[in-house]
Design a protein around this motif. Sequence first.
Motif, short mmCIF file in Angstrom:
data_model
loop_
_atom_site.label_atom_id
_atom_site.label_comp_id
_atom_site.label_asym_id
_atom_site.label_seq_id
_atom_site.Cartn_x
_atom_site.Cartn_y
_atom_site.Cartn_z
N LEU A 13 0.84 -1.20 0.00
CA LEU A 13 0.00 0.00 0.00
C LEU A 13 0.88 1.25 0.00
N GLU A 14 0.67 2.12 -0.98
CA GLU A 14 1.46 3.34 -1.09
C GLU A 14 0.81 4.53 -0.40
N ASP A 67 -2.36 4.09 8.13
CA ASP A 67 -1.80 3.33 9.26
C ASP A 67 -2.89 2.52 9.96
N ALA A 68 -4.06 3.12 10.11
CA ALA A 68 -5.17 2.41 10.74
C ALA A 68 -5.61 1.22 9.89
#
Length: 82
Positions: free
Chosen positions: A39-40, A47-48
């Motif tokens: 994931l970019e 972050d969650a």
Amino acid sequence: MNDCRPPRPTASAPADGLRGHCSALRAHARRLRAGAAALEWRGPQADALRAEVAALADRCARAADGFALAAAQLDGPDPRRS
């Protein structure tokens, strides 16, 4: 006369089925972890999301461990350990 009954499962059939579920869950966990790592997107929401995906991957891995244990118990004692 033709016997239409299904073949009787072998003694290892339930354990083999559990091992199949175990493999599938481990593969799901690997894909989830790989997807989160790739994931970019950045920021607190990313972050969650990564934390949620990691928790889901951990749950898949724990469930796989449970299936592996159940399969081993169905297989019975290993004569090599006796």
